[in-house]
Design an enzyme around this catalytic site. Structure first.
Site, short mmCIF file in Angstrom:
data_model
loop_
_atom_site.label_atom_id
_atom_site.label_comp_id
_atom_site.label_asym_id
_atom_site.label_seq_id
_atom_site.Cartn_x
_atom_site.Cartn_y
_atom_site.Cartn_z
N LYS A 183 45.35 53.46 29.08
CA LYS A 183 44.98 52.14 29.67
C LYS A 183 44.77 52.19 31.19
CE LYS A 183 45.81 50.51 25.53
NZ LYS A 183 44.64 50.53 24.42
C1 LIG Z 1 45.82 50.07 23.04
C2 LIG Z 1 45.75 48.78 22.42
C3 LIG Z 1 46.64 47.95 21.81
C4 LIG Z 1 47.84 48.62 21.29
O1 LIG Z 1 48.73 48.93 22.29
P1 LIG Z 1 49.90 49.80 21.88
O2 LIG Z 1 50.52 50.01 23.66
O3 LIG Z 1 49.52 51.26 21.51
O4 LIG Z 1 50.91 49.47 21.04
C5 LIG Z 1 46.43 46.96 21.12
N1 LIG Z 1 45.27 46.18 21.24
C6 LIG Z 1 43.94 46.79 22.04
C7 LIG Z 1 42.75 46.22 22.11
C8 LIG Z 1 44.21 48.09 22.60
O5 LIG Z 1 43.39 48.64 23.18
#
Ligand SMILES: *Cc1c(COP(=O)(O)O)cnc(C)c1O
Length: 393
Positions: free
Chosen positions: A170
């Site tokens: 992210k």
């Molecule tokens: C990355 C992501 C998640 C999950 O996050 P984690 O930190 O891997 O548990 C949930 N929703 C969306 C839209 C994502 O891109």
């Protein structure tokens, strides 16, 4: 280094008289998003789970989830014992369609989990109106949209709760991490306890003593962010706006170049969007105008030209090998029929993978020359006789 030598690596350790990085990050991230409270978590999945648990969602309840998103969204609904209802997308944004959401609401619907996906925002005006009309709370998954703004306000502040992943992939990250934000003091109190085994911060911590007290308003588990991660996030948050601006500027230039090339277009930027976060830059190809190419051929060619990963938009959740709700232990047998993902019709989500390609956010952090390279590579794709090449290039 401060954390390393502090002797305090977790919020559930003994107080050393200093303010925790976890608390400092929570305050900074709440302020950044223009809300009262933030609960950091071990990952984004946990942020979604505590959001739903705080809203009282459990067995027998239904939660609307977009038909195209990361598997963590429906999996976290199942983790709460509830049932994900897959909703088709708005073809211009690839986010959940508010019209389709309205049609999928039943008396069991307890939340709408919208996802601001790739580099577009769900239609927040429509979803806020739908939520007010029906009384069904909105959860915004902002894992791909840290810092984006709609009508001058940060995403995540429109729903009852905004959930973020701070995973390695992210734009704001500490490797792993998450956060749930809200303006609601009661929901915040519950979320704090849910991710810390039913404990909350003491009003006045005493050095040498554990800083958490037992509250037990809810049955929690351990989903806490560590001090190392919180310290990294506190620093990274200070760079987020500047980095988002850089990506937005480069994306704007790439849009312009694409308009000149023609027959390839970006996701819709709704007029109410003030700031966009480019988690992924998406391009929709008019394949007839690209010599009848298959999207996989274009992807392979772009990867070869640019030497960066080029992604397909992904298939709908009901065809994802990662999403088989029948493998979930949490749900009783009686629900198994209703649980099958195949019962949902997702034509827009199903089409997306055949026409869209996406570039990861880091390609938008370079100089303008990088953007020219991308546009030149896209432009080259037009002159190729794709029919003479293998479809699975
Ligand atoms: C990355 C992501 C998640 C999950 O996050 P984690 O930190 O891997 O548990 C949930 N929703 C969306 C839209 C994502 O891109």
């Amino acid at each position: 280094m401060d954390v390393l030598h502090s002797g305090r690596w977790s919020l559930s350790g003994t107080s050393n008289g200093k303010k925790l990085y976890e608390l400092r990050f929570a305050e900074a991230f709440a302020e950044y998003n223009g809300v009262a409270y933030c609960t950091p978590t071990v990952n984004g999945s946990t942020a979604l789970t505590i959001a739903m648990r705080a809203l009282g969602i459990g067995h027998g309840d239904e939660v609307l989830v977009p038909g195209l998103t990361w598997v963590a969204c429906p999996a976290s609904v199942i983790e709460c014992g509830a049932m994900p209802i897959l909703v088709d997308l708005d073809p211009d944004t690839l986010c959940m369609s508010a019209d389709m959401a309205r049609r999928m609401i039943t008396e069991r619907t307890k939340a709408m989990m919208i996802v601001h996906f790739n580099c577009a925002l769900a239609d927040l005006d429509a979803f806020v109106a739908l939520s007010e009309e029906t009384g069904i709370p909105l959860i915004e998954d902002c894992s791909q949209a840290h810092g984006a703004m709609w009508k001058g306000r940060r995403v995540g502040s429109f729903g009852k709760i905004g959930a973020f992943s701070l995973h390695n992939s992210k734009v704001l990250t500490a490797g792993e991490g998450g956060a749930a934000i809200t303006d609601d003091a009661v929901l915040h109190e519950k979320m704090q306890q849910l991710r810390a085994n039913g404990r909350r911060y003491r009003a006045s911590p005493r050095p040498g003593r554990v800083e958490l007290e037992w509250a037990s308003d809810v049955l929690g588990w351990n989903g806490c962010l560590s001090e190392f991660q919180a310290a990294i996030l506190l620093d990274r948050l200070g760079h987020l706006d500047q980095e988002n601006e850089k990506r937005e500027m480069n994306a704007g230039y790439l849009h312009k170049r694409m308009a000149d090339i023609g027959d390839v277009r970006p996701l819709l930027r709704h007029p109410n969007v003030d700031r966009l976060t480019y988690f992924r830059f998406c391009m929709k190809f008019d394949l007839n105008r690209f010599g009848g190419a298959k999207i996989g051929q274009l992807r392979a060619a772009l990867e070869a030209e640019l030497d960066v990963p080029v992604l397909l938009a992904g298939g709908p959740l009901n065809e994802s090998p990662l999403y088989d709700p029948l493998k979930a232990l949490q749900l009783p047998k009686a629900d198994r029929q209703r649980l099958s993902a195949m019962r949902f019709e997702l034509p827009v989500a199903g089409e997306a993978r055949h026409h869209w390609l996406a570039l990861p956010h880091n390609v938008l952090m370079g100089p303008e020359k990088d953007i020219d390279d991308i546009a030149d590579a896209v432009s080259k794709l037009k002159g190729v006789n794709w029919a003479s090449l293998p479809a699975d290039l």
